[in-house]
Design a protein around this motif. Structure first.
Motif, PDB file in Angstrom:
ATOM      1  N   SER A  42     -24.211   7.017 -67.945  1.00  0.00           N
ATOM      2  CA  SER A  42     -24.663   6.208 -66.572  1.00  0.00           C
ATOM      3  C   SER A  42     -23.670   5.576 -66.083  1.00  0.00           C
ATOM      4  CB  SER A  42     -26.113   6.024 -66.901  1.00  0.00           C
ATOM      5  OG  SER A  42     -25.930   4.940 -67.811  1.00  0.00           O
ATOM      6  N   LEU A 121     -29.493   3.922 -58.415  1.00  0.00           N
ATOM      7  CA  LEU A 121     -29.018   4.896 -59.237  1.00  0.00           C
ATOM      8  C   LEU A 121     -27.970   4.148 -60.002  1.00  0.00           C
ATOM      9  CD1 LEU A 121     -29.246   8.231 -57.380  1.00  0.00           C
ATOM     10  CD2 LEU A 121     -30.772   7.234 -59.191  1.00  0.00           C
ATOM     11  N   SER A 124     -23.473   6.681 -63.002  1.00  0.00           N
ATOM     12  CA  SER A 124     -23.633   7.989 -63.449  1.00  0.00           C
ATOM     13  C   SER A 124     -22.112   8.745 -63.799  1.00  0.00           C
ATOM     14  CB  SER A 124     -24.295   8.958 -62.727  1.00  0.00           C
ATOM     15  OG  SER A 124     -25.534   8.356 -62.302  1.00  0.00           O
ATOM     16  N   ASP A 179     -25.156  12.888 -62.430  1.00  0.00           N
ATOM     17  CA  ASP A 179     -26.466  12.728 -61.412  1.00  0.00           C
ATOM     18  C   ASP A 179     -26.020  13.624 -60.402  1.00  0.00           C
ATOM     19  OD1 ASP A 179     -28.556  12.270 -59.456  1.00  0.00           O
ATOM     20  OD2 ASP A 179     -29.115  10.486 -60.701  1.00  0.00           O
TER      21      ASP A 179
END
Length: 415
Positions: A42, A121, A124, A179
């Motif tokens: 991530s 988010l 990633s 992702d």
């Protein structure tokens, strides 16, 4: 919102927000800025360096690949776009919004300078890698005499059924991430920034990497169920990368020194036919055990295939038309590729069959001596050809990396 990471927008407390207020982070710090609690999948990948990220970077799980046609006729506009794209890429790969004000921080009466679907988010592992197609080196921008010899048009290969609308392109951008939404967000924002200067020619989503680019990664499987890319070059293979991946001084124009050449091929698999083939036939076609990935002459995945070994009837254990034999470097004077392909399933074809297969991507120092001879052999002799069809092609010169915030993608080409 300037300087705020996607994760930070929702996850930072008041003190955290204050610490990363507008202007608090220098542009170059995008390389080294840590992401709190980031895992190996991530966290961010450094953007600046002598080579572009996304080539030897350990292959991420998801892909969004896109090619663009340049619609502006102004060289200055193209250069300005590459500068804007580079700045946005530097931000997005570190988990930040594409622009200074982000998705929600600007003038409410104006369009946001980030599309917003990646808010919250982490980075990633996003990498963005750019390449220049042969069509960019026409007479529009004064680049005709700067086209590298290695960017020669690929020849026609037997059995291919190429679709022009999903082949070629002036520019390409490869977005890889762990992702899919992060990868799509990056491409979407570059397309948004490029509106009026470039137009999307085609794009391809991919999942489940089909090659490993690091020894720390297990070998993945393709949609035919076989381990793919066992003998792929890895980032740890320093000498091989020097010899087979990176363009060196004297190979061509100096603006490509430290760059690499990307070949893309969309390969449709006739999975319904393949799924009805006996296991023994499938293994003979690949020349490998489907379970372990070992060559038919060995017991473990990384055992060297013994092409001289014969069975009780005197025929080679690994058939003359087996994929592993024909793709092996020993069949091509030692030529090697660094593969970064992905599986794809683009729905169905309207006839009850999955539109599925491999989006093949391979980086190399010179396609004329690497990809071309390998593909000539495969297209003429590989038993696998009964079950696959090449439907698109692309070749791109990927320049060296962006060294700092004052640099931009392809700067040396336009200098």
């Amino acid at each position: 919102m300037s300087g705020l990471s996607r994760r930070g927008l929702f996850g930072l407390g008041v003190a955290g927000v204050a610490a990363v207020g507008a202007g608090a982070v220098a542009t170059r710090a995008l390389v080294d800025e840590p992401v709190a609690h980031a895992s190996s999948t991530s966290g961010p990948v450094p953007f600046y360096g002598s080579h572009q990220a996304g080539i030897t970077t350990p292959a991420q799980d998801r892909l969004h690949f896109v090619t663009f046609d340049v619609v502006t006729k102004e060289r200055a506009e193209l250069v300005g776009l590459l500068q804007d794209w580079t700045a946005a890429a530097a931000r997005m790969t570190q988990g930040k919004d594409a622009g200074t004000f982000g998705a929600v921080g600007g003038d409410p009466e104006a369009p946001p300078d980030d599309t917003g679907e990646a808010l919250g988010l982490p980075p990633s592992g996003l990498t963005l890698t750019i390449g220049f197609g042969a069509s960019l080196f026409d007479d529009r921008f004064g680049l005709a005499d700067r086209r590298p010899p290695a960017l020669a048009d690929l020849p026609a290969f037997p059995g291919e059924d190429l679709q022009k609308e999903i082949s070629g392109g002036d520019l390409c951008v490869q977005a890889c991430a762990n992702d899919p939404q992060v990868a799509v967000h990056a491409i979407r924002n570059l397309a948004r920034i490029g509106f009026g200067k470039v137009a999307v020619r085609y794009s391809q989503l991919g999942f489940g990497r089909t090659s490993s680019t690091s020894r720390a990664q297990a070998t993945p499987r393709n949609l035919m169920g076989f381990k793919d890319g066992t003998n792929n070059m890895k980032l740890e293979d320093t000498a091989m990368l020097r010899d087979y991946l990176w363009a060196a001084p004297g190979d061509g124009p100096s603006w490509m020194d430290g760059g690499s050449y990307l070949v893309t091929r969309k390969i449709r698999m006739h999975v319904e036919t393949w799924d009805r083939a006996p296991l023994a036939e499938q293994q003979a076609i690949f020349g490998r055990d489907k379970g372990k990935g070992a060559p038919l002459t060995g017991t473990n995945e990384f055992d060297a295939p013994d092409f001289a070994k014969t069975g009780p009837d005197g025929t080679p254990v690994i058939a003359a038309d087996a994929h592993v034999r024909l793709a092996h470097p020993s069949s091509h004077g030692g030529a090697r590729l660094l593969r970064r392909g992905y599986n794809f399933v683009d729905g169905s074809d309207g006839l009850g069959r999955l539109d599925a297969g491999l989006f093949f991507m391979a980086y190399q120092r010179d396609p004329r001596t690497q990809f071309v001879p390998i593909q000539k052999t495969l297209s003429a002799k590989d038993a696998l050809n009964e079950y696959i069809k090449h439907v698109s092609t692309g070749l791109f010169a990927c320049p060296p990396g962006v060294v700092d915030a004052g640099d931009y993608w392809g700067r040396a080409l336009f200098s």
